[in-house]
Enzyme design. Structure first.
Site, short mmCIF file in Angstrom:
data_model
loop_
_atom_site.label_atom_id
_atom_site.label_comp_id
_atom_site.label_asym_id
_atom_site.label_seq_id
_atom_site.Cartn_x
_atom_site.Cartn_y
_atom_site.Cartn_z
N ASP A 187 1.10 -1.37 0.05
CA ASP A 187 -0.07 0.10 -0.03
C ASP A 187 1.02 1.28 -0.06
O ASP A 187 1.60 1.56 1.13
CB ASP A 187 -0.99 -0.01 1.24
CG ASP A 187 -2.02 1.24 1.44
OD1 ASP A 187 -1.63 2.14 0.64
OD2 ASP A 187 -3.02 1.02 1.82
N HIS A 188 1.06 2.10 -1.04
CA HIS A 188 2.00 2.88 -1.35
C HIS A 188 2.01 4.08 -0.19
O HIS A 188 2.87 4.81 -0.07
CB HIS A 188 2.09 3.49 -2.65
CG HIS A 188 0.96 4.41 -3.08
ND1 HIS A 188 -0.08 3.97 -3.61
CD2 HIS A 188 0.95 5.74 -2.80
CE1 HIS A 188 -0.87 4.86 -3.80
NE2 HIS A 188 -0.18 6.11 -3.32
N HIS A 227 -6.10 2.71 1.30
CA HIS A 227 -5.40 3.79 1.74
C HIS A 227 -5.98 4.40 3.37
O HIS A 227 -5.46 4.69 4.17
CB HIS A 227 -5.30 4.81 0.92
CG HIS A 227 -4.74 4.53 -0.34
ND1 HIS A 227 -3.68 3.51 -0.15
CD2 HIS A 227 -4.88 5.04 -1.67
CE1 HIS A 227 -3.30 3.39 -1.62
NE2 HIS A 227 -3.94 4.28 -2.21
#
Length: 485
Positions: free
Chosen positions: A173-174, A236
């Site tokens: 999950d960047h 996110h």
């Protein structure tokens, strides 16, 4: 932590993510001397390149996406010598032996970054196993989407787990690679000021907003099958919520931090079909103007009618001792007036105002954590205006600002993928998402979607350039709360 890998294998090496993020991130690590000496980077995709052709492809990506001040001709040339390429159709086992031959000896460790369509996860995993590229010194990073609901996520995780155990599986999950996101832990657990009041006794509510000004931006096929709830909230937004709400971990390592995050995710109160109409809002942008420029409606961009949501607002509750009675208001959407990601901690008012008899009006303290595009932490506190106070005490809310950009002006701000790729290469799982986290997130999201279906809830239209449907305002204002904008 595991030993650094000697080789990196990139699936989807000619895609948009590779061009915009992965290749520039790897170059940045190389230019700063952070990649292991001798690390080779092998790209693979369906595109028909040889080594020289892929190096020119990478050179073009760096020319387009690197900031001017990061372009160093000598560093680019030495970086390109690390790159190799092997064409591959990952949908069939044919070709994986040639890929293994191209990689050569992997006894020094292999890290794999898998950025492909979810339908290719199964064939790719089987192909890697058949070619001897899934041994105990191989770890794999998985780029989202990891399914579209809990059953499909479990199916993907089961396929991966047949070959790669959990300690060698790195789900990406960047957002967790962003510097300011990691600063949430520093803020909470590195300062005695905050942790004693980080609970239901002192905090009235929390808001998390991820707003975008863009529309589909070339992602029509993926986005229309996903929507804002799956695309943004499931990963996110819920990861940010978990970091804000988790208990202090015993130490900074992958197991301790992820243990505490999953406890939060499992404590989320289910939004049942009965509660969905009161606790959720779903919208879809119509035509309007963003940034002074006219833009079309979602249906126009897509080219067909659709019930996919581009905006979601939710009221979440965490049923544990720390957060009982504290609502978390979550929202995300496209074609909104501004682009930013922000967490707002609204504290309760003081129990008694000594200024009221002299006209002083107090506002409760507010802590704002801005993640992007600016990076700062702002605490709004009450202060007395200068003067002799003959007509009463004048109080005003003033900000105590910590601009991370200014405070660390000498440090380069890194792309999130730089940290995540380096952690994958070095085998540090701290900033990656564990299977039980992913499944807890999907379980909560699936109930919301089931509630929408049971109540025939379809997205309400909102004007592009606005803050979403008017019902999102009602979601908070029925509790006496206003969105922080």
């Amino acid at each position: 932590m595991a030993s650094p890998a000697g080789k990196l294998l990139l699936f989807g090496a000619t895609g948009d993510l590779a061009q915009r993020m992965l290749i520039p991130s790897l170059y940045g690590l190389h230019a700063d001397g952070l990649l292991p000496e001798g690390l080779t980077i092998t790209g693979t995709a369906r595109s028909d390149h040889d080594d020289a052709g892929y190096r020119e492809f990478a050179r073009a990506a760096l020319d387009e996406h690197l900031p001017t001040d990061r372009k160093d001709a000598a560093a680019i040339e030495t970086f390109l010598t690390r790159l190799h390429y092997q064409p591959l159709d990952a949908s069939t086992l044919e070709g994986f032996d040639e890929l293994a031959e191209k990689l050569g000896d992997i006894s020094g460790g292999l890290a794999i970054f898998l950025s492909t369509a979810p339908s290719l996860f199964g064939p790719t995993i089987k192909g890697l196993e058949s070619a001897g590229l899934a041994g105990p010194n191989v770890r794999i990073g998985l780029e989202k989407p990891l399914g579209h609901d809990l059953p499909s996520s479990r199916e993907i995780n089961d396929i991966v787990a047949e070959v790669f155990p959990e300690d060698r599986t790195f789900r990406i999950d960047h957002y967790l690679g962003k510097e300011t996101v990691q600063n949430i832990m520093a803020l909470r657990f590195g300062n005695a000021l905050f942790e004693p009041v980080w609970n239901a006794q002192a905090i009235e509510h929390v808001q998390i907003t991820i707003s975008e000004t863009v529309g589909l931006e070339g992602r029509a096929d993926y986005y229309d099958g996903s929507g804002a709830l799956r695309d943004m909230v499931q990963n996110h937004v819920l990861q940010l919520l978990a970091l804000i709400a988790m208990e202090p971990p015993a130490k900074i390592d992958g197991t301790s931090i992820r243990d505490e995050k999953v406890k939060v995710l499992r404590s989320l109160r289910p939004i049942t079909s009965e509660l969905a109409p009161q606790m959720t809002v779903t919208g879809q942008y119509g035509s309007g103007a963003v940034g002074g420029k006219p833009v079309g409606a979602y249906d126009e961009e897509l080219g067909r009618p659709s019930d996919t949501e581009t905006f979601v607002a939710l009221k979440a509750n965490i049923d544990n001792w720390r957060w009982q009675g504290v609502p978390f208001y979550l929202r995300t959407g496209k074609r909104l007036p501004e682009r930013y990601s922000e967490i707002v901690i609204q504290f309760k008012p003081v129990p008694h105002s000594i200024f009221s008899e002299r006209g002083g009006i107090l506002q409760p303290n507010t802590l704002v954590i801005r993640l992007q595009p600016e990076e700062y932490v702002r605490l709004l506190v009450m202060a007395k205006e200068p003067g002799l106070d003959r007509e009463g005490v004048r109080l005003r809310e003033v900000p105590l600002d910590l601009s991370l950009t200014t405070a660390f002006a000498g440090a380069r701000r890194r792309i999130a993928y730089e940290r995540l790729l380096l952690d994958l290469i070095e085998g540090d799982p701290t900033l990656f998402v564990r299977r039980d986290e992913v499944e807890a997130q999907w379980g909560w999201i699936d109930q919301i979607r089931a509630g929408w279906k049971a109540n025939n809830m379809t997205p309400k239209k909102y004007t592009s350039g606005s803050w979403g449907p008017s019902t999102s305002i009602a979601l908070t204002e029925r509790d006496g709360v206003t969105w922080y904008e």
